[in-house]
Design an enzyme around this catalytic site. Structure first.
Site, PDB file in Angstrom:
ATOM      1  N   GLN A  10       0.836  -1.207   0.000  1.00 12.83           N
ATOM      2  CA  GLN A  10       0.000   0.000   0.000  1.00 12.83           C
ATOM      3  C   GLN A  10       0.869   1.254   0.000  1.00 12.83           C
ATOM      4  O   GLN A  10       1.908   1.304   0.650  1.00 12.83           O
ATOM      5  CB  GLN A  10      -0.906  -0.014   1.231  1.00 12.83           C
ATOM      6  CG  GLN A  10      -2.191   0.744   1.032  1.00 12.83           C
ATOM      7  CD  GLN A  10      -3.234   0.378   2.085  1.00 12.83           C
ATOM      8  OE1 GLN A  10      -3.236  -0.754   2.575  1.00 12.83           O
ATOM      9  NE2 GLN A  10      -4.091   1.299   2.415  1.00 12.83           N
ATOM     10  N   SER A  94       3.934  -6.491   2.731  1.00 14.86           N
ATOM     11  CA  SER A  94       2.613  -6.433   3.359  1.00 14.86           C
ATOM     12  C   SER A  94       1.568  -7.040   2.423  1.00 14.86           C
ATOM     13  O   SER A  94       1.632  -8.227   2.129  1.00 14.86           O
ATOM     14  CB  SER A  94       2.283  -4.989   3.759  1.00 14.86           C
ATOM     15  OG  SER A  94       1.148  -4.944   4.588  1.00 14.86           O
ATOM     16  N   LEU A  95       0.600  -6.266   1.915  1.00 15.40           N
ATOM     17  CA  LEU A  95      -0.405  -6.856   1.022  1.00 15.40           C
ATOM     18  C   LEU A  95       0.245  -7.508  -0.192  1.00 15.40           C
ATOM     19  O   LEU A  95      -0.310  -8.442  -0.785  1.00 15.40           O
ATOM     20  CB  LEU A  95      -1.425  -5.798   0.574  1.00 15.40           C
ATOM     21  CG  LEU A  95      -1.080  -4.944  -0.646  1.00 15.40           C
ATOM     22  CD1 LEU A  95      -1.533  -5.602  -1.941  1.00 15.40           C
ATOM     23  CD2 LEU A  95      -1.669  -3.576  -0.538  1.00 15.40           C
ATOM     24  N   ARG A 119      -9.332  -8.127   4.287  1.00 13.97           N
ATOM     25  CA  ARG A 119      -8.170  -7.602   5.017  1.00 13.97           C
ATOM     26  C   ARG A 119      -8.218  -6.079   5.099  1.00 13.97           C
ATOM     27  O   ARG A 119      -8.002  -5.493   6.155  1.00 13.97           O
ATOM     28  CB  ARG A 119      -6.891  -8.062   4.314  1.00 13.97           C
ATOM     29  CG  ARG A 119      -5.574  -7.720   5.023  1.00 13.97           C
ATOM     30  CD  ARG A 119      -4.425  -8.322   4.212  1.00 13.97           C
ATOM     31  NE  ARG A 119      -3.121  -8.123   4.835  1.00 13.97           N
ATOM     32  CZ  ARG A 119      -2.308  -7.094   4.597  1.00 13.97           C
ATOM     33  NH1 ARG A 119      -2.695  -6.132   3.763  1.00 13.97           N
ATOM     34  NH2 ARG A 119      -1.127  -7.011   5.190  1.00 13.97           N
ATOM     35  N   HIS A 203       0.208  -3.177  11.165  1.00  8.10           N
ATOM     36  CA  HIS A 203       1.333  -4.010  11.630  1.00  8.10           C
ATOM     37  C   HIS A 203       1.733  -3.708  13.076  1.00  8.10           C
ATOM     38  O   HIS A 203       2.916  -3.544  13.389  1.00  8.10           O
ATOM     39  CB  HIS A 203       2.531  -3.887  10.683  1.00  8.10           C
ATOM     40  CG  HIS A 203       2.215  -4.366   9.305  1.00  8.10           C
ATOM     41  ND1 HIS A 203       1.973  -5.690   9.021  1.00  8.10           N
ATOM     42  CD2 HIS A 203       2.052  -3.699   8.137  1.00  8.10           C
ATOM     43  CE1 HIS A 203       1.679  -5.811   7.731  1.00  8.10           C
ATOM     44  NE2 HIS A 203       1.720  -4.615   7.181  1.00  8.10           N
ATOM     45  N   GLN A 252       1.177 -11.768  10.069  1.00  8.45           N
ATOM     46  CA  GLN A 252       1.643 -10.575   9.371  1.00  8.45           C
ATOM     47  C   GLN A 252       0.796  -9.340   9.689  1.00  8.45           C
ATOM     48  O   GLN A 252       1.286  -8.216   9.655  1.00  8.45           O
ATOM     49  CB  GLN A 252       1.632 -10.876   7.864  1.00  8.45           C
ATOM     50  CG  GLN A 252       2.200  -9.821   6.963  1.00  8.45           C
ATOM     51  CD  GLN A 252       1.277  -9.569   5.797  1.00  8.45           C
ATOM     52  OE1 GLN A 252       0.122  -9.234   5.972  1.00  8.45           O
ATOM     53  NE2 GLN A 252       1.806  -9.731   4.596  1.00  8.45           N
TER      54      GLN A 252
END
Length: 314
Positions: A10, A94-95, A119, A203, A252
């Site tokens: 992102q 991440s994503l 998510r 996170h 995660q």
């Protein structure tokens, strides 16, 4: 030449992303149509026409970034790329980890889009707007940044969320704690310490409700062994077992994105060429800071695709 494919997270989204691919290649257009259908939304229209504030919403940005990465992969495959023979590892920020898994055949595109919608919604809704924050601490090593976060917590949540590159660490948590971390970091010699314009504190432990949501969503997802190993964010090491992939994707959500260590692991295990597949070049910049000898390539236009295939296939 030993190659790792990396997939952005992102922040890399821009209005218009993927439009050139969709116009040039039916394989790319088909991916965007599949994502639209899976979500029951014309996400592609938001991606190509905006408005930017709608694209930037976490629930839209996450599947949109994945769609561009997978559209790029489908074009590469149509031009003759065989991931298993050409690429040693995949990794995503991440994503981007979901994009990496979809690229490696561990998840199908529709499932990945739906998981990222869950998510995105869950991460946005985990913390009331304004209650959490994130800040970039520049010029401090990870260990020092982690100490800053610990000192700033004072009974609240503040933790190192992203270890992006040497001297580039992001902390996340309660607003007041992150604001304290900015001041402490400056006192400890940070070159810059700035609050980030994000919609939620990703996170960190405040994302526990989102981790629960992902645990439920992933329990029902069909996850196969990837064609090549995934270097996981929370491990900075490769995994291929579907059960382990499932559990690490849950971890995660609240865990640190260990990108610096992941790139170092890849470089230490023979990878000399990092190919960023999708939108932007954020990861390529990080790779160059982590491993100066590495070759970094960005693939997000038809011209980039041709150039990469020339390198790989000759």
């Amino acid at each position: 030449m030993t190659i790792a494919f990396t997939f952005p997270g992102q922040g890399s989204q821009t209005v218009g992303m993927g439009k050139g691919l969709a116009d040039a290649f039916p394989e790319a257009k088909a991916v965007f149509e599949e994502v639209d259908e899976a979500l029951g939304q014309k996400l592609s229209e938001v991606m190509w026409d905006g408005p930017e504030e709608v694209l930037t919403l976490t629930a839209n940005a996450q599947p949109a970034l994945m769609a561009v990465s997978l559209a790029t992969m489908r074009v590469l495959e149509a031009k003759g790329l065989d991931l298993k023979s050409a690429v040693a590892y995949v990794a995503g920020h991440s994503l981007g980890e979901y994009s990496a898994l979809a690229a490696a055949g561990s998840l199908d595109v529709a499932t990945t889009a739906r998981l990222l919608r869950v998510r995105g919604d869950a991460m946005q809704n985990a913390v009331p707007v304004g209650a959490g924050a994130m800040a970039a601490l520049l010029g401090l090593d990870f260990d020092v940044a982690a100490e800053v976060a610990q000192e700033a917590a004072q009974g609240e949540v503040c933790q190192a969320a992203n270890d992006n590159a040497p001297g580039q660490v992001v902390v996340s948590g309660h607003l007041a704690a992150v604001e304290r971390a900015v001041e402490i970091a400056k006192a400890k010699g940070a070159r810059r310490a700035v609050m980030l314009p994000v919609s939620a504190p990703f996170h960190c432990a405040l994302m526990a409700p989102a981790a629960d949501a992902m645990s439920k969503a992933l329990a029902n997802a069909d996850i196969k062994s990837p064609a090549v190993p995934l270097v996981a964010n929370v491990l900075a090491a490769p995994i291929t077992d579907p059960g382990e992939i499932r559990s690490k994707l849950v971890e995660q959500v609240t865990g640190t994105v260990r990108w610096r260590e992941s790139v170092s692991w890849l470089a230490g295990n023979g990878v000399d060429t990092f190919v960023e597949v999708g939108t932007g070049k954020v990861l390529t910049g990080m790779v160059r800071r982590i491993h100066k000898e590495a070759t970094g390539l960005v693939v997000n236009t038809p011209e980039d695709i041709d150039a990469l295939m020339e390198k790989i296939v000759g």
